[in-house]
Design a protein around this motif. Structure first.
Motif, PDB file in Angstrom:
ATOM      1  N   LEU A 114     -17.659  86.834  36.436  1.00  0.00           N
ATOM      2  CA  LEU A 114     -16.509  86.828  37.323  1.00  0.00           C
ATOM      3  C   LEU A 114     -15.201  86.787  36.561  1.00  0.00           C
ATOM      4  N   ILE A 115     -14.162  87.328  37.203  1.00  0.00           N
ATOM      5  CA  ILE A 115     -12.837  87.322  36.612  1.00  0.00           C
ATOM      6  C   ILE A 115     -11.879  86.752  37.644  1.00  0.00           C
ATOM      7  N   PHE A 116     -10.929  85.923  37.192  1.00  0.00           N
ATOM      8  CA  PHE A 116      -9.943  85.391  38.108  1.00  0.00           C
ATOM      9  C   PHE A 116      -8.557  85.629  37.513  1.00  0.00           C
ATOM     10  N   THR A 117      -7.734  86.508  38.132  1.00  0.00           N
ATOM     11  CA  THR A 117      -6.390  86.785  37.645  1.00  0.00           C
ATOM     12  C   THR A 117      -5.507  87.291  38.764  1.00  0.00           C
ATOM     13  N   THR A 118      -5.446  88.644  38.947  1.00  0.00           N
ATOM     14  CA  THR A 118      -4.608  89.288  39.942  1.00  0.00           C
ATOM     15  C   THR A 118      -4.941  90.745  40.208  1.00  0.00           C
ATOM     16  N   ALA A 119      -5.068  91.292  41.551  1.00  0.00           N
ATOM     17  CA  ALA A 119      -5.196  92.738  41.798  1.00  0.00           C
ATOM     18  C   ALA A 119      -5.848  93.404  42.991  1.00  0.00           C
ATOM     19  N   HIS A 120      -6.960  94.393  43.239  1.00  0.00           N
ATOM     20  CA  HIS A 120      -7.257  95.290  44.408  1.00  0.00           C
ATOM     21  C   HIS A 120      -8.669  95.778  44.807  1.00  0.00           C
ATOM     22  N   PHE A 176     -17.178  94.648  42.634  1.00  0.00           N
ATOM     23  CA  PHE A 176     -16.407  94.223  43.804  1.00  0.00           C
ATOM     24  C   PHE A 176     -15.365  93.241  43.336  1.00  0.00           C
ATOM     25  N   THR A 177     -14.143  93.408  43.824  1.00  0.00           N
ATOM     26  CA  THR A 177     -13.041  92.506  43.488  1.00  0.00           C
ATOM     27  C   THR A 177     -12.368  92.027  44.760  1.00  0.00           C
ATOM     28  N   GLY A 203     -10.458  93.532  49.608  1.00  0.00           N
ATOM     29  CA  GLY A 203     -11.753  93.645  48.948  1.00  0.00           C
ATOM     30  C   GLY A 203     -11.914  95.075  48.473  1.00  0.00           C
ATOM     31  N   THR A 204     -12.286  95.263  47.213  1.00  0.00           N
ATOM     32  CA  THR A 204     -12.417  96.621  46.671  1.00  0.00           C
ATOM     33  C   THR A 204     -13.730  96.779  45.928  1.00  0.00           C
TER      34      THR A 204
END
Length: 292
Positions: A16-22, A107-108, A122-123
């Motif tokens: 998992l990644i936690f930062t910012t975006a789409h 999925f992000t 959700g992308t």
């Protein structure tokens, strides 16, 4: 749960990644073998690039990653990038990603609390089998007026949750995780589905639906059964597209939520100890008001 919004290289190599975006969409790919060259690292880097693109409102960070015939979908409609949300810069407050090396997809989830332009997005990104090129960016975007929408609440509750990697000896198999998500979505159209859902008996399970939460984190009374349909005669949830990440016990499912005036929906499920622990939903009704 949140990494620095400017450090795009800071991601967890295994998940998992936690930062910012789409956001993304496509036909589910559920082959039993991993796509050649489709690695977690490659999928996470592509997700980083997507987040950077949504933050900037430009596709520059995706240069070299997009296939020649790539497609952008937003709320189940193919639209031009110029008219899409990805062309509008957003200040992202929270980002979390999962990846699927079998389907070669990611999925992000993005949360934007800017009062002037709030969004929960959700992308799904779909890639070529070698993982080198993005063929589809499929986004479900929600904002003011969407079902139970409240970006500030979504951020508050999401930050309280713990989405750590599942210990290797406790990970559920891909097929089990998928079946759990499918059983939940079948609740609206199949009377027997309630018996197939791995409810967390005696352990907390919470659902973040729009900005509504079924309980406080960690309370033994928390339940994901709250608000489930009392009958199974509604329209089925169809055109399901999956991203499954065994390391995080998670499956994201995009689907057409037909019983809610043809809404477009994202449900993400996390399982712990083979039981539902978290459910996140994003539902968009397009240009009309959401109602059951």
């Amino acid at each position: 749960m949140i990494a620095s919004p400017v450090n795009w290289q800071a991601y967890v190599a295994v998940g998992l990644i936690f930062t910012t975006a789409h956001t993304t969409m496509a036909t589910p790919v559920l082959s039993t073998r991993q796509a050649t060259g489709c690695t977690r690292e490659a999928l996470l880097k592509a997700a980083d690039s997507y987040v950077a693109a949504q933050t900037a409102g430009k596709l520059d960070s995706l240069s070299g990653l997009l296939a020649s015939n790539w497609t952008y979908e937003e709320n189940a409609k193919v639209i031009s990038v110029a008219k899409a949300l990805i062309s509008k810069p957003l200040k992202i407050d929270n980002r979390r990603s999962i990846v699927d090396t079998v389907a070669c997809a990611s999925f992000t989830e993005l949360i934007v609390t800017d009062p002037a332009n709030p969004h929960v997005i959700g992308t799904q990104l779909r890639h070529t089998p070698d993982g080198l090129s993005i063929t589809l960016i499929d986004s479900i975007t929600s904002t003011t007026g969407a079902w139970l929408f409240n970006a500030k609440n979504t951020l508050e509750y999401a930050r309280q949750e713990k989405w750590d990697p599942i210990p290797e000896d406790k990970r559920d198999k891909r097929e089990f995780i998928k079946a759990a998500g499918d059983a939940y979505l079948d609740l609206w159209s199949d009377k027997d589905a309630v018996n197939r859902v791995p409810w967390a008996n005696g352990a907390p399970c919470v659902r973040l639906e729009g900005g509504a939460y079924t309980g406080g984190p960690g309370k033994p009374v928390d339940t994901c059964k709250s608000g489930i349909p009392s009958n199974s005669s509604q329209a089925p949830n169809v055109r399901r597209r999956y991203v499954i990440d065994e390391i995080y016990g998670s499956v994201n499912i995009f689907n057409d939520w037909l019983h809610m005036r043809d809404a477009i929906d994202s449900h993400e499920f996390r399982l712990e100890n083979s039981k539902l622990r978290y459910i996140h939903t994003i539902t968009s009704c397009g240009d009309h008001a959401c109602r059951l």
